[in-house]
Design a protein around this motif. Structure first.
Motif, PDB file in Angstrom:
ATOM      1  N   LEU A 207       0.788  -0.949  -0.459  1.00 36.01           N
ATOM      2  CA  LEU A 207       0.140  -0.072   0.209  1.00 36.01           C
ATOM      3  C   LEU A 207       0.679   0.476   0.426  1.00 36.01           C
ATOM      4  O   LEU A 207       0.442   2.297  -0.259  1.00 36.01           O
ATOM      5  CB  LEU A 207      -0.662  -0.131   1.122  1.00 36.01           C
ATOM      6  N   ILE A 208       2.339   1.214   0.995  1.00 37.95           N
ATOM      7  CA  ILE A 208       2.840   2.651   0.848  1.00 37.95           C
ATOM      8  C   ILE A 208       3.194   2.538  -1.486  1.00 37.95           C
ATOM      9  O   ILE A 208       3.193   3.919  -1.264  1.00 37.95           O
ATOM     10  CB  ILE A 208       4.183   2.158   1.258  1.00 37.95           C
ATOM     11  N   ILE A 236       0.505  -0.635 -11.611  1.00 38.38           N
ATOM     12  CA  ILE A 236       0.197  -1.711 -11.037  1.00 38.38           C
ATOM     13  C   ILE A 236      -1.727  -1.810 -11.628  1.00 38.38           C
ATOM     14  O   ILE A 236      -1.984  -1.005 -11.314  1.00 38.38           O
ATOM     15  CB  ILE A 236       0.367  -0.522  -8.878  1.00 38.38           C
ATOM     16  N   PRO A 237      -1.205  -3.375 -11.973  1.00 38.01           N
ATOM     17  CA  PRO A 237      -2.328  -3.637 -12.889  1.00 38.01           C
ATOM     18  C   PRO A 237      -3.532  -3.515 -11.746  1.00 38.01           C
ATOM     19  O   PRO A 237      -4.276  -3.406 -12.427  1.00 38.01           O
ATOM     20  CB  PRO A 237      -2.358  -5.079 -13.097  1.00 38.01           C
ATOM     21  N   GLU A 238      -3.653  -4.151 -10.802  1.00 39.47           N
ATOM     22  CA  GLU A 238      -4.425  -3.799  -9.402  1.00 39.47           C
ATOM     23  C   GLU A 238      -4.728  -2.530  -8.768  1.00 39.47           C
ATOM     24  O   GLU A 238      -5.031  -2.977  -7.322  1.00 39.47           O
ATOM     25  CB  GLU A 238      -4.442  -4.896  -8.415  1.00 39.47           C
ATOM     26  N   CYS A 239      -4.337  -1.234  -9.623  1.00 37.74           N
ATOM     27  CA  CYS A 239      -4.423  -0.474  -8.675  1.00 37.74           C
ATOM     28  C   CYS A 239      -5.757  -0.111  -7.574  1.00 37.74           C
ATOM     29  O   CYS A 239      -6.222   1.025  -6.858  1.00 37.74           O
ATOM     30  CB  CYS A 239      -3.901   0.721  -9.482  1.00 37.74           C
ATOM     31  N   GLU A 240      -6.879  -0.629  -9.031  1.00 31.14           N
ATOM     32  CA  GLU A 240      -8.196  -0.019  -7.717  1.00 31.14           C
ATOM     33  C   GLU A 240      -8.435  -0.564  -6.170  1.00 31.14           C
ATOM     34  O   GLU A 240      -8.799  -0.223  -5.434  1.00 31.14           O
ATOM     35  CB  GLU A 240      -9.285  -0.165  -8.725  1.00 31.14           C
ATOM     36  N   GLU A 245      -8.258  -0.846  -0.639  1.00 27.05           N
ATOM     37  CA  GLU A 245      -7.799  -1.312   0.389  1.00 27.05           C
ATOM     38  C   GLU A 245      -6.845  -0.428   1.715  1.00 27.05           C
ATOM     39  O   GLU A 245      -6.968   0.391   2.571  1.00 27.05           O
ATOM     40  CB  GLU A 245      -6.272  -1.889   0.145  1.00 27.05           C
ATOM     41  N   LEU A 246      -6.627   0.825  -0.032  1.00 28.45           N
ATOM     42  CA  LEU A 246      -6.063   1.949   1.264  1.00 28.45           C
ATOM     43  C   LEU A 246      -6.700   3.396   1.577  1.00 28.45           C
ATOM     44  O   LEU A 246      -6.841   3.196   2.920  1.00 28.45           O
ATOM     45  CB  LEU A 246      -4.890   3.152   0.580  1.00 28.45           C
ATOM     46  N   ASP A 247      -8.069   2.839   1.385  1.00 28.08           N
ATOM     47  CA  ASP A 247      -9.001   4.244   1.516  1.00 28.08           C
ATOM     48  C   ASP A 247      -9.369   3.304   2.516  1.00 28.08           C
ATOM     49  O   ASP A 247     -10.109   4.033   3.962  1.00 28.08           O
ATOM     50  CB  ASP A 247     -10.237   4.176   0.482  1.00 28.08           C
ATOM     51  N   ASP A 248      -9.706   2.279   2.710  1.00 32.59           N
ATOM     52  CA  ASP A 248     -10.452   0.573   3.739  1.00 32.59           C
ATOM     53  C   ASP A 248      -9.107   1.455   5.599  1.00 32.59           C
ATOM     54  O   ASP A 248      -9.403   1.585   6.554  1.00 32.59           O
ATOM     55  CB  ASP A 248     -10.553   0.127   3.722  1.00 32.59           C
ATOM     56  N   MET A 249      -7.768   1.283   4.756  1.00 32.92           N
ATOM     57  CA  MET A 249      -7.262   0.687   5.945  1.00 32.92           C
ATOM     58  C   MET A 249      -6.449   2.125   6.421  1.00 32.92           C
ATOM     59  O   MET A 249      -6.701   2.534   8.039  1.00 32.92           O
ATOM     60  CB  MET A 249      -5.899  -0.022   5.229  1.00 32.92           C
ATOM     61  N   GLY A 250      -6.724   3.112   6.208  1.00 41.09           N
ATOM     62  CA  GLY A 250      -5.969   4.690   5.769  1.00 41.09           C
ATOM     63  C   GLY A 250      -7.437   4.667   7.391  1.00 41.09           C
ATOM     64  O   GLY A 250      -6.482   6.586   7.964  1.00 41.09           O
TER      65      GLY A 250
END
Ligand SMILES: [Zn+2]
Length: 256
Positions: A207-208, A236-240, A245-250
């Motif tokens: 995620l970083i 990063i093909p799976e960027c979405e 995941e970043l929105d959630d963990m952030g």
């Protein structure tokens, strides 16, 4: 010839008025009346308020029945909204408190060793006991540690990502960038300046990397238009999925 009921009797069955606020079971509903509607419709807005869209000449009573029947739906929507609210934890500077770095959890160990106020050694995050006794100072020292550690880590990571994305490496700083995880500004040095929020370094490396790659893509393309995402998706093909995941963990990161 007058009928058995005076005309004013029609007022006993009040109609919804556009723009009115109806209070029902302690909840406010903003009423929007639209001529082209046939049915009633409810919306839970981003701020948690409710909007009821209604056709012309709709009785208040009909609206009340409709809203009461929609109770379970409203509650589930409001509950979902709560899940998206930030829930940043509070941490204490005491032995055993948990802090994360690069996705791994480390227990805090208060020491009397002197020297560096905060350091990571032998699987424990070590903090000077005197520093830990002053919460304001402890917080500053720990954030300073995240900034140093994060900067070291990003310097090793920036070059491979920049090469992969075929952009030149910007200067990087790690600091508090408010309610964003990273920023990029062109100018200054030839390839601009990137800043990464220190709190990001609590996250797992992938995620970083997403934050780093996201900002690197801005070296070439500003804004988030289709060609921006095309460039990022190439790296990063799976960027979405990573963004989600970043929105959630952030929302659950310690922010000091
Ligand atoms: Zn961006």
């Amino acid at each position: 010839m007058p009928g058995p009921f005076p005309p004013s009797d029609f007022d006993d069955r009040p109609l919804l008025v556009d723009g009115q606020v109806l209070v029902l079971d302690g909840q406010e509903l903003r009423i929007v009346v639209t001529a082209r509607r046939k049915r009633l419709g409810l919306t839970v807005e981003r701020d948690g308020t409710l909007t009821l869209r209604a056709p012309l000449h709709c009785e208040v009573l009909r609206a009340e029945v409709f809203v009461r029947q929609s109770r379970a739906w409203i509650d589930s929507k409001l509950g979902l909204r709560d899940q998206h609210r930030p829930a940043h934890p509070v941490r204490e500077f005491k032995d055993g408190e948990r802090f994360r770095y690069l996705g791994r959890e480390y227990r805090l160990l208060l020491t009397d060793e002197g020297g560096t106020p905060v350091r990571l050694a032998a699987g424990r995050l070590r903090m000077d006991r005197a520093v830990a006794g002053e919460p304001g100072q402890a917080r500053r020292e720990l954030i300073a540690w995240y900034r140093r550690a994060g900067l070291r880590w990003s310097k090793g990571r920036l070059q491979p990502w920049a090469a992969r994305m075929e952009v030149s490496e910007p200067e990087v700083t790690v600091r508090d960038v408010g309610n964003r995880w990273g920023t990029y500004r062109s100018g200054g040095s030839a390839s601009g300046q990137m800043a990464i929020h220190w709190a990001v370094f609590q996250l797992p490396a992938h995620l970083i990397d997403y934050v780093v790659a996201h900002e690197l893509a801005h070296v070439r393309i500003s804004g988030h238009g289709p060609d921006y995402w095309m460039l990022l998706r190439r790296a990063i093909p799976e960027c979405e999925a990573r963004k989600a995941e970043l929105d959630d963990m952030g929302r659950r990161l310690w922010l000091g």
